[in-house]
Design an enzyme around this catalytic site. Sequence first.
Site, mmCIF file in Angstrom:
data_model
loop_
_atom_site.group_PDB
_atom_site.id
_atom_site.type_symbol
_atom_site.label_atom_id
_atom_site.label_comp_id
_atom_site.label_asym_id
_atom_site.label_seq_id
_atom_site.Cartn_x
_atom_site.Cartn_y
_atom_site.Cartn_z
ATOM 1 N N LYS A 20 -16.493 -29.182 -57.529
ATOM 2 C CA LYS A 20 -16.690 -28.653 -58.889
ATOM 3 C C LYS A 20 -15.534 -27.728 -59.287
ATOM 4 O O LYS A 20 -15.132 -27.706 -60.453
ATOM 5 C CB LYS A 20 -18.026 -27.911 -58.982
ATOM 6 C CG LYS A 20 -19.250 -28.817 -58.937
ATOM 7 C CD LYS A 20 -19.316 -29.765 -60.119
ATOM 8 C CE LYS A 20 -20.658 -30.496 -60.202
ATOM 9 N NZ LYS A 20 -20.689 -31.513 -61.271
ATOM 10 N N ILE B 286 -29.685 -33.707 -67.028
ATOM 11 C CA ILE B 286 -28.748 -33.197 -68.034
ATOM 12 C C ILE B 286 -28.094 -34.348 -68.806
ATOM 13 O O ILE B 286 -27.957 -34.287 -70.035
ATOM 14 C CB ILE B 286 -27.675 -32.321 -67.340
ATOM 15 C CG1 ILE B 286 -28.326 -31.043 -66.778
ATOM 16 C CG2 ILE B 286 -26.548 -31.983 -68.298
ATOM 17 C CD1 ILE B 286 -27.410 -30.228 -65.861
ATOM 18 N N ARG C 249 -9.108 -41.498 -66.589
ATOM 19 C CA ARG C 249 -7.937 -42.368 -66.579
ATOM 20 C C ARG C 249 -8.209 -43.656 -67.346
ATOM 21 O O ARG C 249 -7.344 -44.180 -68.045
ATOM 22 C CB ARG C 249 -7.514 -42.689 -65.152
ATOM 23 C CG ARG C 249 -6.197 -43.447 -65.129
ATOM 24 C CD ARG C 249 -5.632 -43.537 -63.761
ATOM 25 N NE ARG C 249 -6.242 -44.623 -63.018
ATOM 26 C CZ ARG C 249 -5.672 -45.201 -61.982
ATOM 27 N NH1 ARG C 249 -4.494 -44.772 -61.565
ATOM 28 N NH2 ARG C 249 -6.259 -46.166 -61.337
ATOM 29 N N TYR D 264 -19.705 -29.767 -52.403
ATOM 30 C CA TYR D 264 -20.035 -29.874 -53.828
ATOM 31 C C TYR D 264 -19.284 -28.810 -54.622
ATOM 32 O O TYR D 264 -18.674 -29.091 -55.655
ATOM 33 C CB TYR D 264 -21.551 -29.697 -53.970
ATOM 34 C CG TYR D 264 -22.077 -29.542 -55.374
ATOM 35 C CD1 TYR D 264 -22.233 -30.650 -56.198
ATOM 36 C CD2 TYR D 264 -22.465 -28.290 -55.866
ATOM 37 C CE1 TYR D 264 -22.749 -30.510 -57.492
ATOM 38 C CE2 TYR D 264 -22.975 -28.147 -57.142
ATOM 39 C CZ TYR D 264 -23.117 -29.263 -57.949
ATOM 40 O OH TYR D 264 -23.626 -29.120 -59.221
HETATM 41 N N1 LIG Z 1 -29.402 -29.260 -62.243
HETATM 42 C C1 LIG Z 1 -28.626 -28.206 -61.914
HETATM 43 O O1 LIG Z 1 -29.120 -27.150 -61.493
HETATM 44 C C2 LIG Z 1 -27.118 -28.314 -62.083
HETATM 45 C C3 LIG Z 1 -26.375 -27.122 -62.020
HETATM 46 C C4 LIG Z 1 -25.000 -27.188 -62.167
HETATM 47 C C5 LIG Z 1 -24.387 -28.412 -62.387
HETATM 48 N N2 LIG Z 1 -25.136 -29.551 -62.437
HETATM 49 C C6 LIG Z 1 -24.428 -30.819 -62.659
HETATM 50 O O2 LIG Z 1 -24.982 -31.506 -63.767
HETATM 51 C C7 LIG Z 1 -24.762 -32.892 -63.604
HETATM 52 C C8 LIG Z 1 -26.064 -33.629 -63.838
HETATM 53 O O3 LIG Z 1 -26.976 -33.255 -62.834
HETATM 54 P P1 LIG Z 1 -28.561 -33.268 -63.024
HETATM 55 O O4 LIG Z 1 -29.040 -31.953 -62.605
HETATM 56 O O5 LIG Z 1 -28.924 -33.793 -64.358
HETATM 57 O O6 LIG Z 1 -28.949 -34.293 -61.858
HETATM 58 P P2 LIG Z 1 -29.850 -35.607 -61.833
HETATM 59 O O7 LIG Z 1 -29.981 -35.952 -60.405
HETATM 60 O O8 LIG Z 1 -31.079 -35.398 -62.643
HETATM 61 O O9 LIG Z 1 -28.947 -36.684 -62.576
HETATM 62 C C9 LIG Z 1 -27.739 -37.141 -62.038
HETATM 63 C C10 LIG Z 1 -27.570 -38.583 -62.445
HETATM 64 O O10 LIG Z 1 -26.291 -39.016 -61.945
HETATM 65 C C11 LIG Z 1 -26.438 -40.304 -61.424
HETATM 66 N N3 LIG Z 1 -25.425 -40.575 -60.408
HETATM 67 C C12 LIG Z 1 -25.336 -40.060 -59.165
HETATM 68 N N4 LIG Z 1 -24.302 -40.578 -58.517
HETATM 69 C C13 LIG Z 1 -23.718 -41.461 -59.365
HETATM 70 C C14 LIG Z 1 -22.624 -42.330 -59.260
HETATM 71 N N5 LIG Z 1 -21.905 -42.411 -58.136
HETATM 72 N N6 LIG Z 1 -22.299 -43.097 -60.320
HETATM 73 C C15 LIG Z 1 -23.020 -43.020 -61.460
HETATM 74 N N7 LIG Z 1 -24.081 -42.216 -61.624
HETATM 75 C C16 LIG Z 1 -24.436 -41.452 -60.575
HETATM 76 C C17 LIG Z 1 -27.833 -40.335 -60.826
HETATM 77 O O11 LIG Z 1 -28.306 -41.679 -60.698
HETATM 78 C C18 LIG Z 1 -28.631 -39.511 -61.833
HETATM 79 O O12 LIG Z 1 -29.227 -40.323 -62.822
HETATM 80 C C19 LIG Z 1 -24.191 -33.091 -62.197
HETATM 81 O O13 LIG Z 1 -22.790 -33.210 -62.273
HETATM 82 C C20 LIG Z 1 -24.566 -31.798 -61.508
HETATM 83 O O14 LIG Z 1 -23.700 -31.483 -60.452
HETATM 84 C C21 LIG Z 1 -26.485 -29.537 -62.293
#
Ligand SMILES: NC(=O)c1ccc[n+]([C@@H]2O[C@H](COP(=O)([O-])OP(=O)(O)OC[C@H]3O[C@@H](n4cnc5c(N)ncnc54)[C@H](O)[C@@H]3O)[C@@H](O)[C@H]2O)c1
Length: 264
Positions: free
Chosen positions: A157, A17, A122, A153
């Site tokens: 959230k 995302i 912040r 989680y």
């Molecule tokens: N994919 C889904 O189904 C879904 C649904 C609801 C919410 N989300 C939220 O969307 C957001 C993006 O998730 P995604 O699905 O693209 O996941 P993803 O795993 O593809 O990408 C997450 C990215 O965050 C980075 N990351 C993780 N921990 C980190 C840290 N401590 N510092 C900096 N970067 C860090 C990772 O390296 C990765 O590149 C997240 O907050 C996730 O909770 C995802």
Amino acid sequence: MRLADTVALVTGAGSGIGRAIAELFAREGAAVVAADLHLDRARESAGRIQQAGGQALALAADVSLKDQVERMTAQAQAAYGRVDVLVNNAGLATGDDILHIEEEEWDLNLRVVLKSVYLCSRALLPGMIERRRGAIVNIASVNGLTGLSEEAYSAAKAGVVNLTRNMAVKYGRHQVRANAICPGTVRTPIWGPILQRDPQIFDKLVKWYPLGRVGEPEDIAWAALFLASPEAAWITGETLTVDGGLLAGSYGMSRELLAKEEQP
Ligand SMILES: NC(=O)c1ccc[n+]([C@@H]2O[C@H](COP(=O)([O-])OP(=O)(O)OC[C@H]3O[C@@H](n4cnc5c(N)ncnc54)[C@H](O)[C@@H]3O)[C@@H](O)[C@H]2O)c1
């Protein structure tokens, strides 16, 4: 160009995302700081943006650690002079049932998902307040709105949703807006471990989605673009669910209730 003359910092921009948001924002004219825990991933996103003719800078930072966040935001401001839009997107989801999740894992979820929003906001709020211009978009989750398991989680959230509202109320008078997006299931690498256990998981989940498919990263990026853009100038404190209708009602229950009736 909906984000012309805009500097945007996207956390977790090296994948899923976050990458889709970074690329769309750049296409819409923003200079994008693509930050990620993994510098190679951030570089790949920034490279894709630059190849497409956009402006991007890759930075490495663990957004759950104060020192790294402060270094990241200082580097971003040094490169582009300011940050107008912050997308708190970085995240992970581990563990499950509170009877089984270990304390370290609980803390990890809370740190990366919730504390990171506090730390990044912040660090960048003072500049936004001073310039009387800022938009914060927090990527929360449908898990923050109802009971869908992954307890640590989900609790984190839910915290993001509430923190978004408080930021909106507190900083609105400084022309800083804060909104949250709650995605449903989106096809990204975050699902890797679950996909390994169950390669059909997305096909199985589809039945819960009234729109008949799970989400793609771009579905969330379009919503983030709207909330970050001047088109949302009078929207703050909002929680925008982007979930193909998942939380609109209990599809399973209504299907059972109406099982004997003619369905269109
Ligand atoms: N994919 C889904 O189904 C879904 C649904 C609801 C919410 N989300 C939220 O969307 C957001 C993006 O998730 P995604 O699905 O693209 O996941 P993803 O795993 O593809 O990408 C997450 C990215 O965050 C980075 N990351 C993780 N921990 C980190 C840290 N401590 N510092 C900096 N970067 C860090 C990772 O390296 C990765 O590149 C997240 O907050 C996730 O909770 C995802």
